[in-house]
Design a protein around this motif. Structure first.
Motif, PDB file in Angstrom:
ATOM      1  N   VAL A  51      -8.737  -2.873   6.806  1.00  0.00           N
ATOM      2  CA  VAL A  51      -7.821  -2.487   5.744  1.00  0.00           C
ATOM      3  C   VAL A  51      -8.363  -1.181   5.171  1.00  0.00           C
ATOM      4  CG1 VAL A  51      -6.902  -3.047   3.463  1.00  0.00           C
ATOM      5  CG2 VAL A  51      -7.173  -4.858   5.193  1.00  0.00           C
ATOM      6  N   ALA A  52      -7.496  -0.178   5.069  1.00  0.00           N
ATOM      7  CA  ALA A  52      -7.911   1.136   4.549  1.00  0.00           C
ATOM      8  C   ALA A  52      -7.242   1.366   3.195  1.00  0.00           C
ATOM      9  CB  ALA A  52      -7.540   2.243   5.529  1.00  0.00           C
ATOM     10  N   PRO A  53      -7.956   1.078   2.116  1.00  0.00           N
ATOM     11  CA  PRO A  53      -7.368   1.277   0.791  1.00  0.00           C
ATOM     12  C   PRO A  53      -7.224   2.753   0.449  1.00  0.00           C
ATOM     13  CG  PRO A  53      -9.199  -0.292   0.708  1.00  0.00           C
ATOM     14  CD  PRO A  53      -9.255   0.405   2.033  1.00  0.00           C
ATOM     15  N   GLY A  54      -6.257   3.020  -0.413  1.00  0.00           N
ATOM     16  CA  GLY A  54      -6.178   4.317  -1.058  1.00  0.00           C
ATOM     17  C   GLY A  54      -6.973   4.233  -2.343  1.00  0.00           C
ATOM     18  N   TYR A  55      -6.459   4.819  -3.391  1.00  0.00           N
ATOM     19  CA  TYR A  55      -7.170   4.813  -4.670  1.00  0.00           C
ATOM     20  C   TYR A  55      -6.911   3.498  -5.402  1.00  0.00           C
ATOM     21  CZ  TYR A  55      -8.267   9.663  -3.851  1.00  0.00           C
ATOM     22  OH  TYR A  55      -8.771  10.817  -3.311  1.00  0.00           O
ATOM     23  N   ILE A  56      -8.004   2.790  -5.696  1.00  0.00           N
ATOM     24  CA  ILE A  56      -7.924   1.475  -6.331  1.00  0.00           C
ATOM     25  C   ILE A  56      -8.281   1.604  -7.803  1.00  0.00           C
ATOM     26  CG2 ILE A  56      -8.746  -0.909  -6.270  1.00  0.00           C
ATOM     27  CD1 ILE A  56      -9.645  -0.478  -3.409  1.00  0.00           C
ATOM     28  N   ASN A  57      -7.658   0.817  -8.623  1.00  0.00           N
ATOM     29  CA  ASN A  57      -7.954   0.807 -10.051  1.00  0.00           C
ATOM     30  C   ASN A  57      -9.221  -0.013 -10.309  1.00  0.00           C
ATOM     31  OD1 ASN A  57      -7.522   1.526 -12.695  1.00  0.00           O
ATOM     32  ND2 ASN A  57      -6.162  -0.189 -13.139  1.00  0.00           N
TER      33      ASN A  57
ATOM     34  N   HIS B  11      -0.995  13.283  -4.618  1.00  0.00           N
ATOM     35  CA  HIS B  11      -0.842  13.050  -3.186  1.00  0.00           C
ATOM     36  C   HIS B  11      -0.494  11.597  -2.855  1.00  0.00           C
ATOM     37  CE1 HIS B  11      -2.607  17.022  -2.835  1.00  0.00           C
ATOM     38  NE2 HIS B  11      -2.369  17.003  -1.551  1.00  0.00           N
ATOM     39  N   THR B  12      -0.378  10.761  -3.877  1.00  0.00           N
ATOM     40  CA  THR B  12       0.012   9.359  -3.667  1.00  0.00           C
ATOM     41  C   THR B  12       1.478   9.219  -4.046  1.00  0.00           C
ATOM     42  OG1 THR B  12      -2.223   8.587  -4.207  1.00  0.00           O
ATOM     43  CG2 THR B  12      -0.450   6.960  -4.294  1.00  0.00           C
ATOM     44  N   PRO B  13       2.379   9.039  -3.065  1.00  0.00           N
ATOM     45  CA  PRO B  13       3.797   8.993  -3.381  1.00  0.00           C
ATOM     46  C   PRO B  13       4.176   7.983  -4.462  1.00  0.00           C
ATOM     47  CG  PRO B  13       3.522   9.285  -1.036  1.00  0.00           C
ATOM     48  CD  PRO B  13       2.149   9.068  -1.606  1.00  0.00           C
ATOM     49  N   MET B  14       3.474   6.855  -4.545  1.00  0.00           N
ATOM     50  CA  MET B  14       3.787   5.873  -5.583  1.00  0.00           C
ATOM     51  C   MET B  14       3.246   6.300  -6.947  1.00  0.00           C
ATOM     52  SD  MET B  14       3.533   2.185  -3.645  1.00  0.00           S
ATOM     53  CE  MET B  14       4.911   1.315  -4.363  1.00  0.00           C
ATOM     54  N   GLY B  15       2.421   7.353  -6.964  1.00  0.00           N
ATOM     55  CA  GLY B  15       2.008   7.961  -8.219  1.00  0.00           C
ATOM     56  C   GLY B  15       1.049   7.161  -9.073  1.00  0.00           C
ATOM     57  N   ARG B  16       0.315   6.228  -8.477  1.00  0.00           N
ATOM     58  CA  ARG B  16      -0.618   5.410  -9.259  1.00  0.00           C
ATOM     59  C   ARG B  16      -1.693   4.834  -8.358  1.00  0.00           C
ATOM     60  NH1 ARG B  16       0.149  -0.011  -8.247  1.00  0.00           N
ATOM     61  NH2 ARG B  16       2.151  -0.627  -7.320  1.00  0.00           N
ATOM     62  N   ARG B  17      -2.718   4.261  -8.958  1.00  0.00           N
ATOM     63  CA  ARG B  17      -3.740   3.535  -8.222  1.00  0.00           C
ATOM     64  C   ARG B  17      -3.259   2.112  -7.934  1.00  0.00           C
ATOM     65  NH1 ARG B  17      -9.081   5.352  -8.378  1.00  0.00           N
ATOM     66  NH2 ARG B  17      -9.245   7.455  -9.238  1.00  0.00           N
ATOM     67  N   GLY B  18      -3.728   1.562  -6.831  1.00  0.00           N
ATOM     68  CA  GLY B  18      -3.393   0.177  -6.515  1.00  0.00           C
ATOM     69  C   GLY B  18      -4.229  -0.793  -7.333  1.00  0.00           C
ATOM     70  N   GLU B  19      -3.638  -1.895  -7.725  1.00  0.00           N
ATOM     71  CA  GLU B  19      -4.381  -2.946  -8.418  1.00  0.00           C
ATOM     72  C   GLU B  19      -5.106  -3.815  -7.381  1.00  0.00           C
ATOM     73  OE1 GLU B  19      -4.731  -3.023 -11.632  1.00  0.00           O
ATOM     74  OE2 GLU B  19      -3.342  -1.339 -11.892  1.00  0.00           O
TER      75      GLU B  19
ATOM     76  N   ASP C 111      -2.128   2.113   0.583  1.00  0.00           N
ATOM     77  CA  ASP C 111      -2.485   3.309  -0.189  1.00  0.00           C
ATOM     78  C   ASP C 111      -1.350   3.928  -0.978  1.00  0.00           C
ATOM     79  OD1 ASP C 111      -0.893   4.295   1.835  1.00  0.00           O
ATOM     80  OD2 ASP C 111      -2.431   5.539   2.758  1.00  0.00           O
ATOM     81  N   GLY C 112      -0.278   3.186  -1.188  1.00  0.00           N
ATOM     82  CA  GLY C 112       0.844   3.749  -1.955  1.00  0.00           C
ATOM     83  C   GLY C 112       1.526   4.912  -1.281  1.00  0.00           C
ATOM     84  N   GLY C 113       1.363   5.021   0.037  1.00  0.00           N
ATOM     85  CA  GLY C 113       2.015   6.068   0.799  1.00  0.00           C
ATOM     86  C   GLY C 113       1.173   7.307   1.028  1.00  0.00           C
ATOM     87  N   TYR C 114      -0.071   7.308   0.564  1.00  0.00           N
ATOM     88  CA  TYR C 114      -0.932   8.505   0.663  1.00  0.00           C
ATOM     89  C   TYR C 114      -1.062   8.974   2.116  1.00  0.00           C
ATOM     90  CZ  TYR C 114      -4.891  11.569  -0.579  1.00  0.00           C
ATOM     91  OH  TYR C 114      -5.699  12.658  -0.797  1.00  0.00           O
ATOM     92  N   HIS C 115      -1.334   8.054   3.037  1.00  0.00           N
ATOM     93  CA  HIS C 115      -1.573   8.413   4.431  1.00  0.00           C
ATOM     94  C   HIS C 115      -0.305   8.946   5.112  1.00  0.00           C
ATOM     95  CE1 HIS C 115      -2.599   7.581   8.747  1.00  0.00           C
ATOM     96  NE2 HIS C 115      -3.746   8.066   8.361  1.00  0.00           N
ATOM     97  N   ALA C 116       0.858   8.545   4.604  1.00  0.00           N
ATOM     98  CA  ALA C 116       2.115   8.954   5.221  1.00  0.00           C
ATOM     99  C   ALA C 116       2.618  10.307   4.701  1.00  0.00           C
ATOM    100  CB  ALA C 116       3.191   7.897   4.953  1.00  0.00           C
ATOM    101  N   ALA C 117       2.105  10.717   3.553  1.00  0.00           N
ATOM    102  CA  ALA C 117       2.647  11.918   2.910  1.00  0.00           C
ATOM    103  C   ALA C 117       2.148  13.199   3.589  1.00  0.00           C
ATOM    104  CB  ALA C 117       2.268  11.941   1.438  1.00  0.00           C
TER     105      ALA C 117
ATOM    106  N   SER D   3     -11.084   7.928   5.887  1.00  0.00           N
ATOM    107  CA  SER D   3     -11.527   7.779   7.277  1.00  0.00           C
ATOM    108  C   SER D   3     -10.774   8.692   8.225  1.00  0.00           C
ATOM    109  CB  SER D   3     -11.335   6.325   7.729  1.00  0.00           C
ATOM    110  OG  SER D   3      -9.946   5.991   7.782  1.00  0.00           O
ATOM    111  N   SER D   4      -9.586   9.122   7.832  1.00  0.00           N
ATOM    112  CA  SER D   4      -8.773   9.928   8.746  1.00  0.00           C
ATOM    113  C   SER D   4      -8.128  11.142   8.086  1.00  0.00           C
ATOM    114  CB  SER D   4      -7.672   9.048   9.362  1.00  0.00           C
ATOM    115  OG  SER D   4      -6.828   8.522   8.359  1.00  0.00           O
ATOM    116  N   LEU D   5      -8.381  11.338   6.804  1.00  0.00           N
ATOM    117  CA  LEU D   5      -7.827  12.476   6.078  1.00  0.00           C
ATOM    118  C   LEU D   5      -8.942  13.209   5.347  1.00  0.00           C
ATOM    119  CD1 LEU D   5      -4.724  10.735   4.462  1.00  0.00           C
ATOM    120  CD2 LEU D   5      -4.685  12.285   6.421  1.00  0.00           C
ATOM    121  N   GLY D   6      -8.800  14.472   5.162  1.00  0.00           N
ATOM    122  CA  GLY D   6      -9.789  15.231   4.408  1.00  0.00           C
ATOM    123  C   GLY D   6      -9.597  15.028   2.916  1.00  0.00           C
ATOM    124  N   VAL D   7     -10.637  14.503   2.264  1.00  0.00           N
ATOM    125  CA  VAL D   7     -10.609  14.295   0.816  1.00  0.00           C
ATOM    126  C   VAL D   7     -11.827  14.993   0.219  1.00  0.00           C
ATOM    127  CG1 VAL D   7     -10.581  12.623  -1.061  1.00  0.00           C
ATOM    128  CG2 VAL D   7      -9.466  12.056   1.117  1.00  0.00           C
ATOM    129  N   PRO D   8     -11.648  16.017  -0.597  1.00  0.00           N
ATOM    130  CA  PRO D   8     -12.786  16.762  -1.138  1.00  0.00           C
ATOM    131  C   PRO D   8     -13.785  15.869  -1.863  1.00  0.00           C
ATOM    132  CG  PRO D   8     -10.728  17.895  -1.620  1.00  0.00           C
ATOM    133  CD  PRO D   8     -10.352  16.551  -1.068  1.00  0.00           C
TER     134      PRO D   8
END
Length: 255
Positions: A187-193, A214-222, A249-255, A149-154
């Motif tokens: 709620v704005a999810p990042g990459y979900i498993n 690009h996800t600082p936690m390096g994984r998808r959220g459960e 989002d595991g830090g994606y929006h902050a990175a 919603s607020s970042l460019g994602v190809p």
């Protein structure tokens, strides 16, 4: 006192797009916490099966088939909720779809399909809920947004536009309805498993490797890691929170 802050027992919670995926998981969470849940989907057989699953667990559940693109369906969804439970406390606008492809290749019907569900559907659900909530001067509306919603994602052009639109629905409605104690947040999810029906994912592609890089936690959220944020926004713990987009989002929006 603090033990009751996040208490949602007895609240009537409607979740669109809740026969599978995140919506179903949220409905199960709310049901396990003692809420009265109303699940909804245009997939009638799948909705029936989900209702049976929840009833077997002892949840207080009603299932109402609805296509979020159809205003009468959504009016029926909210009307049936009030007829059965006598109220509506929370509306979770969650039904969504996506088509992943390069921006220059979308057909106009694909564009309109995504926006009709993700923007029109959210508006109709929020509108119908607010028409009941505003006279009672209480209620919480929570929309499922996205990091896109607020970042460019190809690969996500119409989806990104639709989620940006959802964010603006949140902010505008929150301002309009704040004086009548109807809160609107997202709620704005990042990459979900978990993946939407019809979206086929190969996790070993440049697109997916980029997402994890690009996800600082390096994984998808459960799915279970999203329960807390939704419960918070549905509960009285968030009584002074409105117009917010909560990134999970595991830090994606902050990175």
């Amino acid at each position: 006192m603090t033990s009751k802050l996040f208490d949602i027992s007895g609240k009537t919670i409607v979740i669109s797009g809740s026969s599978r995926g995140l919506g179903k998981a949220l409905a199960g969470c709310f049901g396990s916490l003692g809420a009265q849940i109303v699940i909804s989907s245009h997939e009638v057989d799948e909705l029936r099966e989900t209702k049976q699953e929840f009833e077997a667990l002892g949840y207080d559940v009603v299932a109402v088939p609805a296509d979020v693109r159809r205003e009468q369906d959504i009016q029926n969804l909210v009307g049936d909720t009030v007829a059965h439970f006598g109220k509506i406390d929370v509306m979770i606008c969650n039904a969504g779809t996506d088509i992943i492809k390069p921006a220059e290749t979308y057909e106009i019907d694909e564009w309109e399909h995504v926006l009709s569900i993700n923007v029109r559907g959210y508006y109709l659900c929020a509108k119908a809920a607010a028409q009941r909530m505003l006279p009672q001067r209480r209620g919480s509306i929570v929309m499922t947004s996205s990091i896109a919603s607020s970042l460019g994602v190809p690969g996500l052009t119409p989806y990104a536009v639709s989620k940006g639109g959802a964010n603006q629905l949140v902010k505008t409605m929150a301002v309009e309805w704040a004086d009548r104690n109807v809160r609107v947040n997202a709620v704005a999810p990042g990459y979900i498993n978990n993946f939407m029906k019809g979206v086929h994912i190969d996790l070993d592609t440049p697109y997916q490797r980029r997402a994890m890089a690009h996800t600082p936690m390096g994984r998808r959220g459960e799915l279970s890691e999203y329960f807390g944020p939704y419960v918070f926004l549905a509960s009285d713990a968030a009584s002074f929170v409105t117009g917010e987009i909560l990134y999970v989002d595991g830090g994606y929006h902050a990175a």
